[in-house]
Design a protein around this motif. Structure first.
Motif, mmCIF file in Angstrom:
data_model
loop_
_atom_site.group_PDB
_atom_site.id
_atom_site.type_symbol
_atom_site.label_atom_id
_atom_site.label_comp_id
_atom_site.label_asym_id
_atom_site.label_seq_id
_atom_site.Cartn_x
_atom_site.Cartn_y
_atom_site.Cartn_z
ATOM 1 N N VAL C 16 80.300 20.425 70.562
ATOM 2 C CA VAL C 16 79.583 19.197 70.897
ATOM 3 C C VAL C 16 78.523 18.885 69.831
ATOM 4 O O VAL C 16 77.710 19.737 69.477
ATOM 5 N N SER C 17 78.573 17.662 69.291
ATOM 6 C CA SER C 17 77.604 17.238 68.283
ATOM 7 C C SER C 17 76.987 15.911 68.698
ATOM 8 O O SER C 17 77.636 15.089 69.338
ATOM 9 N N LYS C 18 75.749 15.728 68.307
ATOM 10 C CA LYS C 18 75.056 14.471 68.634
ATOM 11 C C LYS C 18 73.953 14.212 67.608
ATOM 12 O O LYS C 18 73.179 15.112 67.290
ATOM 13 N N GLY C 22 67.930 9.643 62.160
ATOM 14 C CA GLY C 22 66.999 10.529 61.455
ATOM 15 C C GLY C 22 67.006 11.968 61.920
ATOM 16 O O GLY C 22 66.388 12.824 61.301
ATOM 17 N N VAL C 23 67.659 12.257 63.033
ATOM 18 C CA VAL C 23 67.616 13.625 63.542
ATOM 19 C C VAL C 23 69.020 14.064 63.961
ATOM 20 O O VAL C 23 69.739 13.316 64.617
ATOM 21 N N ARG C 24 69.416 15.273 63.555
ATOM 22 C CA ARG C 24 70.661 15.835 64.054
ATOM 23 C C ARG C 24 70.302 16.707 65.250
ATOM 24 O O ARG C 24 69.734 17.787 65.102
ATOM 25 N N ALA C 25 70.573 16.217 66.442
ATOM 26 C CA ALA C 25 70.089 16.903 67.647
ATOM 27 C C ALA C 25 70.972 18.085 68.015
ATOM 28 O O ALA C 25 70.475 19.118 68.449
ATOM 29 N N LEU C 26 72.290 17.947 67.859
ATOM 30 C CA LEU C 26 73.214 19.027 68.215
ATOM 31 C C LEU C 26 74.286 19.129 67.146
ATOM 32 O O LEU C 26 74.829 18.118 66.705
ATOM 33 N N ASP C 27 74.587 20.353 66.741
ATOM 34 C CA ASP C 27 75.596 20.535 65.706
ATOM 35 C C ASP C 27 76.653 21.506 66.212
ATOM 36 O O ASP C 27 76.449 22.716 66.215
ATOM 37 N N SER C 28 77.752 20.971 66.689
ATOM 38 C CA SER C 28 78.907 21.767 67.085
ATOM 39 C C SER C 28 78.531 22.938 68.005
ATOM 40 O O SER C 28 78.695 24.096 67.663
ATOM 41 N N VAL C 29 78.004 22.586 69.170
ATOM 42 C CA VAL C 29 77.543 23.607 70.113
ATOM 43 C C VAL C 29 78.620 23.895 71.158
ATOM 44 O O VAL C 29 79.266 22.976 71.655
ATOM 45 N N GLY C 222 69.279 22.692 67.050
ATOM 46 C CA GLY C 222 70.524 21.984 67.319
ATOM 47 C C GLY C 222 71.783 22.832 67.228
ATOM 48 O O GLY C 222 72.881 22.317 67.428
ATOM 49 N N SER C 223 71.654 24.118 66.911
ATOM 50 C CA SER C 223 72.841 24.981 66.846
ATOM 51 C C SER C 223 72.722 26.094 67.872
ATOM 52 O O SER C 223 71.620 26.490 68.251
ATOM 53 N N LEU C 224 73.905 26.594 68.293
ATOM 54 C CA LEU C 224 73.910 27.722 69.212
ATOM 55 C C LEU C 224 73.714 29.011 68.410
ATOM 56 O O LEU C 224 74.461 29.290 67.479
ATOM 57 N N VAL C 225 72.673 29.788 68.766
ATOM 58 C CA VAL C 225 72.457 31.052 68.056
ATOM 59 C C VAL C 225 73.411 32.103 68.628
ATOM 60 O O VAL C 225 74.129 32.768 67.888
ATOM 61 N N ALA C 226 73.423 32.223 69.950
ATOM 62 C CA ALA C 226 74.332 33.180 70.577
ATOM 63 C C ALA C 226 74.338 32.981 72.081
ATOM 64 O O ALA C 226 73.401 32.402 72.642
#
Lengths: 303, 341, 508
Positions: C16-18, C22-29, C222-226
């Motif tokens: 999921v990306s959003k 100006g802001v990348r809120a979610l990157d392939s979560v 914006g990314s899933l760490v774990a």
């Protein structure tokens, strides 16, 4: 309508002061005190009551029917000899008029009409005829223009009785003359401001009133606004264009003198002399009267 | 490549709040051009510019002045329903003092003071007593026209018409072919703009309208700011009152400026402000007033029976507000393929 | 009724990306929720927790990625659609209408009357049924606003739940609850879990994460760490994952350094009080000293700060600032005297959401300067940029409306406004409310730094850790009354708790 409350109260107070013992006691329920004409009408009714030896009980309904119903019931309770009503609205009168009938108090309507199932609930309506006013204006214009005239019309408030009837009466007359036609018509809401705005637009849309021979306004206030608009556009109202309207207010009298208006049909405010004799005659010898007694209208011109 | 850049710029324009009201104004004028072929003609008549476009500007002046004051009040999350009544009172004061023979410059001052006093009253009810604005200003809306009538009665003015070179000069006169009232309006607009934007008043008004409690805790005297907004609105309405009263040469408290509060509120909303307060857009409010006046003028020249006027006005206003609604716009761009970002 | 982890997942969010302008809120979560698990979702401010939840619940649409509900791909365009599919949310700020009765609030949505009519008898039955699920026994005819925040929170949960709820998202449900209320809530969560509902739990209280959750997902930038089972993730590792730096920094902030002796008396309150709100109290604030205000919810912490600031007018006692008594106290006078205040409730008392960061920051300075002396635009910008940098406010620029910032950044703007007015005394009411661990530590560090610069600080907080870590002196409140002070070595959890509990207070 509340905005007239204060002004209305002033009239009500003065009315109470002048009531002393007279032969006949008559209650008069007035609509309110809006505009120029109605206060003058109220004042005349109160003034001329004295001339006829009538004790007039005046009630200002401030534009509300419930106020008016309360006033009429109060008159019934006081046992007045007759009641005059200038109705706020046309409907909702059957009940209270029935009560008056049972108390054997005759009802006379002035100004506007009412709708009742049983016409015997009131004796007669004594008022001017809006339709006739329109006809008078139309007839004067037909004579003055010799039956050939393009007319712009300033209507009163859309849907109001005077606007509808004056338009009907006017059209009934000019319909007899194939070369007379209304080329533009708009509502100026009976106000000077509205009349001026509408005339300004007419001036633009008809290329400076090119070929227009007359302006017919449903009241003088709108016509006064139209006169200003024409003067500002460099036209000569009363000369380039014939100006005919209804009401005969003081300001149009000035305009007639100055030659900026040509004719105004008088909506009489001094109507006491037409109303009271009918009522007093009826009280002396009750008899069937026609349901509408028309107060004649006069057309005034500059001379 | 440059095509794409232009396209992107056009798409970005969608989000500029000035675009939609201006587009609406342009559309109304284009339709007028079709209705009346010589609509855009401007001539010189009687030493002044003359034509439909001038008329729209000319007639929009009082409405714009009222709307500017309204914009300030709406910015504080308030509303002033009494502007029409304030105009009625001003008109009555003018007619009364002219009959009394006062110098006309002084009368101009009296009229503005009358408006300020009305504003003080509204401000007192709203900011001082904490009455809800719609109710507080309803008081003067209802009573104001009666007060105007009383003033007319007071000096026995059965024919409250008057002549005044100064006031009519301001209202219907012209300077170098241009109607004087346009200069008056421009001057008042700039004065108000300076008052709002060159001082911190605008920030305070928007802060109070956005969140009065937070503004208070931030040290803004929100009651004083609110109070002041109503006074500004009263004075602006009075200025409109001077122009309208001098225009008709008469005081007509019963019907002058009827429903002008509604047109003013509409102009503010078309200008992009929210009735929830927090933002004041002076320039856009003027555009809003022009949209409404252009609409009124085009209905008058359209030749349609007057019965249609109000319905058409309502429909066009609805269309403008529809275009401004974010929800409606995103629904439209969802319908148009490729239209969404 | 399954609690097995091997069962097929309830919800799968894949890639999921959003983006916002100006802001990348979610990157392939990726996020997977199993039936009957409590899944803690953690991350700093702006890590993307809210965005992820909004996408799950249909409040936002994602730019890319898939969402599957019980194996079927779904795409919700409104929260209503999500709710109809069994995904319900309870937000941090309670979304109830305070003036309406509990019944009406509970039946606002899904009023299943015929022809759109509401049958109030049926509504009341439904309301009782819903509350029964949470074993909540309250008068349903009373207005919601008349109940405590805790009860309101439970009513909000009751509203979100019905028979076919599959996923329940709780966004910081415990932020305004005290320990006992939190326990009640956890009981309810365990109950829901036993019924096979997947619960997403967002919080910034780490101990609660360990108490209730089965698995933890950590987001950062914006990314899933774990995503890990709770039992396999020690707290230190968790914090390190969240803030992306060694825990040492955080601990250092909590560790007291050598303190200088406090300076001059800045604020002296004598017998200051207000009837029916706060018993009269004495309090002195000195330069270079942090005074903590400890006490349970409703003990009068906020009221104490507001009385000093003049947001509440006192009706007894006196207040002097730098030796001069202030009469007819008001926020404006307090500000003029050099006192600044950061309120607890950012949304209703702190910020003007419509206005930009810049405008919010300059507001107090401008109010002090008067409306005629407008601060030039360029100076406003410079000040805002300085503050954004100094407090590390995450925003593309200073013109962004404050309402669009995340909670922690909003709090920093409130602080920035207070600091911009160059105060000598700073009153902070719950400075870390609704802020997660990383920002939490930052703010504590900031408080210490301000103190070292010679500011007199008053910090009201419901978190003992914070009070203990930050304060040089602690004023303890109980039942709208100041019951004592602690200072120096005496400031520790045990002493404060003993005083609040009413045991032998260590007066000095």
């Amino acid at each position: 309508m509340l905005k007239n409350a204060l002004a209305g109260a002033a009239f009500a107070v003065s009315a109470l002061v002048c009531s002393t013992a007279f032969a006949q006691t008559i209650g008069f329920s007035q609509v309110g005190s809006e505009g120029d004409w109605r206060p003058a009408f109220s004042a005349n009714m109160q003034e001329s009551a004295k001339d006829y030896g009538i004790d007039l009980k005046f009630a200002n309904a401030q534009g509300k029917q419930e106020e008016q119903l309360r006033a009429v019931r109060a008159f019934i309770a006081q046992g007045v000899d007759a009641i005059i009503i200038a109705p706020v609205v046309v409907t909702g009168w059957d009940q209270v008029l029935q009560e008056a009938k049972e108390a054997e108090i005759p009802i006379f309507l002035v100004d506007r009409d009412v709708e009742v199932k049983d016409p015997s609930l009131y004796v007669t309506r004594i008022s001017a005829d809006f339709n006739l006013e329109g006809k008078l204006a139309g007839a004067w214009l037909a004579a003055e223009s010799k039956g050939t005239c393009k007319i712009v019309e300033l209507q009163g408030t859309t849907g109001s009785a005077p606007a509808i009837e004056r338009k009907k009466g006017f059209e009934a007359v000019i319909g007899q003359f194939p070369a007379m036609e209304i080329v533009a018509t708009q509502s100026g809401d009976f106000t000077t401001e509205g009349g001026k705005k509408v005339m300004e637009a007419f001036i633009k849309s008809t290329n400076n009133l090119d070929g227009i021979c007359a302006s017919f306004a449903h009241n003088d206030n709108m016509q006064l606004g139209a006169i200003q608009a024409m003067k500002e556009a460099g036209l000569k109202p009363g000369k380039d264009v014939l100006m005919v309207s209804v009401d005969y207010v003081p300001a149009i009298v000035e305009a007639l003198k100055a030659g900026e208006a040509n004719a105004s049909v008088e909506l009489r405010s001094a109507v006491g002399k037409f109303i009271y004799p009918v009522i007093l005659d009826y009280l002396k010898s009750p008899q069937e009267l026609p349901k509408w007694i028309v107060i004649p209208s006069d057309l005034h011109t500059a001379n | 490549m440059s095509d794409r850049g232009t396209l992107n710029r056009i798409i970005a324009l969608r989000h500029n709040r000035a675009v939609w009201p201006l587009l609406a104004l342009a559309l109304i004028l284009i339709v007028d051009g079709f209705i009346s072929p010589n609509f855009f003609d401007i001539r010189i008549v009687e030493g002044r510019l003359f034509g439909n476009l001038i008329d729209i500007l000319y007639r929009a002046v009082p409405a714009a002045l009222i709307a500017l004051g309204m914009a300030v009040v709406i910015g504080t999350k308030g509303i002033d329903l009494s502007v029409g009544s304030i105009i009625a009172i001003c008109g009555a004061v003018i007619a009364w003092r002219i009959q009394a023979g006062d110098p006309h410059l002084l009368i101009l001052f009296y009229a503005l003071v009358a408006g300020a006093v009305c504003g003080v009253w509204n401000g007192f009810l709203v900011a001082g007593l904490g009455i809800q604005p719609i109710i507080a200003t309803l008081v003067l809306m209802v009573a104001g026209r009666g007060i105007g009538l009383l003033i007319n009665l007071f000096y026995g003015g059965t024919n409250p018409s008057f002549e005044s070179e100064l006031l009519q000069g301001l209202s219907t006169g012209n300077i170098w072919l241009i109607p004087t009232r346009l200069f008056v309006a421009l001057g008042l607009f700039l004065a108000l703009w300076a008052l709002i934007r060159r001082t911190a008043l605008g920030l305070f008004i928007e802060a109070v309208g956005g969140n009065a409690a937070a503004s208070n805790l931030a040290g803004v005297n929100s009651r004083l700011v609110t109070f002041f907004a109503y006074v500004i609105c009263g004075v602006m309405a009075a200025a409109a009152g001077v122009i309208m009263t001098a225009d008709t040469h008469t005081s007509d408290p019963v019907s002058v400026a009827m429903y002008s509060e509604l047109d003013a509120i509409l102009a503010v909303v078309i200008g992009g402000a929210s009735l929830a307060g927090g933002r004041v857009f002076l320039g856009m409010t003027v555009i809003g007033a022009l949209v409404i006046q252009a609409l009124t003028t085009s209905i008058l020249i359209s030749g349609l029976p007057p019965e249609y006027n109000l319905v058409i006005k309502a429909l066009v206003v609805m269309a403008v507000l529809f275009l401004q609604s974010d929800n409606a716009r995103s629904a439209i761009s969802r319908l148009i393929p490729g239209g969404s970002r | 009724m399954t609690t097995s982890m091997t069962a097929s997942p309830r919800v799968e969010m894949l890639g999921v990306s959003k983006s916002f302008p100006g802001v990348r809120a979610l990157d392939s979560v990726d996020l997977t929720l199993h039936p009957g698990e409590v899944h803690a979702l953690l991350g700093e401010n702006g890590a993307g927790k809210s965005t992820l939840i909004k996408i799950l619940t249909g409040a936002l649409e994602c730019d890319r990625g898939d969402i599957r509900l019980e194996g079927r791909p779904v795409s919700f365009r409104t929260t209503g659609e999500a709710q109809a599919s069994g995904i319900s949310t309870v937000y941090q700020e309670v979304n109830l209408i305070p003036a309406m009765s509990v019944t009406k609030n509970l039946t606002l949505e899904r009023t299943g009357g015929r022809l759109g009519f509401v049958s109030w008898r049926r509504a009341r039955e439904q309301a009782r049924e819903k509350l029964q699920r949470l074993k909540l026994d309250i008068n349903i005819e009373q207005s919601v606003g008349s109940y405590s925040v805790a009860i309101q929170q439970l009513v909000a949960i009751a509203r979100a739940l019905d028979d076919d709820t599959k996923v329940l998202v709780l966004d910081e449900p415990t932020a305004s609850l005290d320990a006992q209320e939190t326990e009640t809530l956890f009981g309810i969560i365990r109950d829901l879990k036993a019924r096979g509902i997947a619960v997403v739990f967002i919080t910034h209280f780490l101990d609660q994460v360990y108490e209730i959750s089965d698995r933890i997902s950590v987001l950062r930038n914006g990314s899933l760490v774990a995503t890990k089972p709770t039992s396999e993730l020690p707290p230190q590792d968790l914090v390190a994952m969240m803030i992306g730096r060694e825990l040492g920094d955080v601990e250092a902030a909590f560790t007291k350094s050598e303190r200088k002796a406090p300076g001059a008396e800045k604020v002296v309150a004598r017998n200051l009080g207000k009837k029916r709100m706060l018993e009269p109290f004495d309090l002195v604030l000195r330069a270079g000293e942090v005074v903590g205000l400890a006490g349970l919810l409703g003990s009068g912490r906020t009221e104490t700060a507001k009385l000093i600031f003049g947001a509440i007018r006192h009706d007894s006692g006196s207040l002097s600032v730098r030796g001069t008594e202030i009469r007819g106290n008001s926020p404006r006078r307090a500000l003029d005297a050099g006192i600044a205040f950061c309120p607890e409730d950012r949304k209703t008392e702190g910020l003007v959401g419509e206005l930009s960061i810049r405008e919010n920051i300059v507001l107090t300075m401008q109010a002090k300067g008067g409306w005629l002396r407008r601060i030039p635009h360029r100076d406003q910008e410079r000040l805002a940029d300085e503050m954004i940098k100094a407090l590390a406010i995450a925003t593309p620029d200073a013109e962004k409306p404050v309402g669009q910032l995340s909670g922690g950044n909003q709090q920093k703007v409130v602080l920035a406004r207070a600091l911009a007015s160059k105060p000598e005394v700073l009153l902070l009411d719950e400075p870390t409310r609704g802020i997660d661990v990383g920002a939490h530590a930052e703010i504590i560090v900031l408080i210490r730094a301000l103190c070292d610069e010679g500011l007199a600080l008053l910090v009201a907080s419901s978190e003992l850790d914070e009070i203990v870590a930050a304060s040089d002196r602690v004023a303890v409140l109980r039942d709208r009354q100041k019951i004592g002070e602690l200072s120096g070595e005496a400031i520790n959890h045990e002493n404060i708790i003993r005083m609040i509990a009413g045991g032998g207070a260590d007066h000095e």
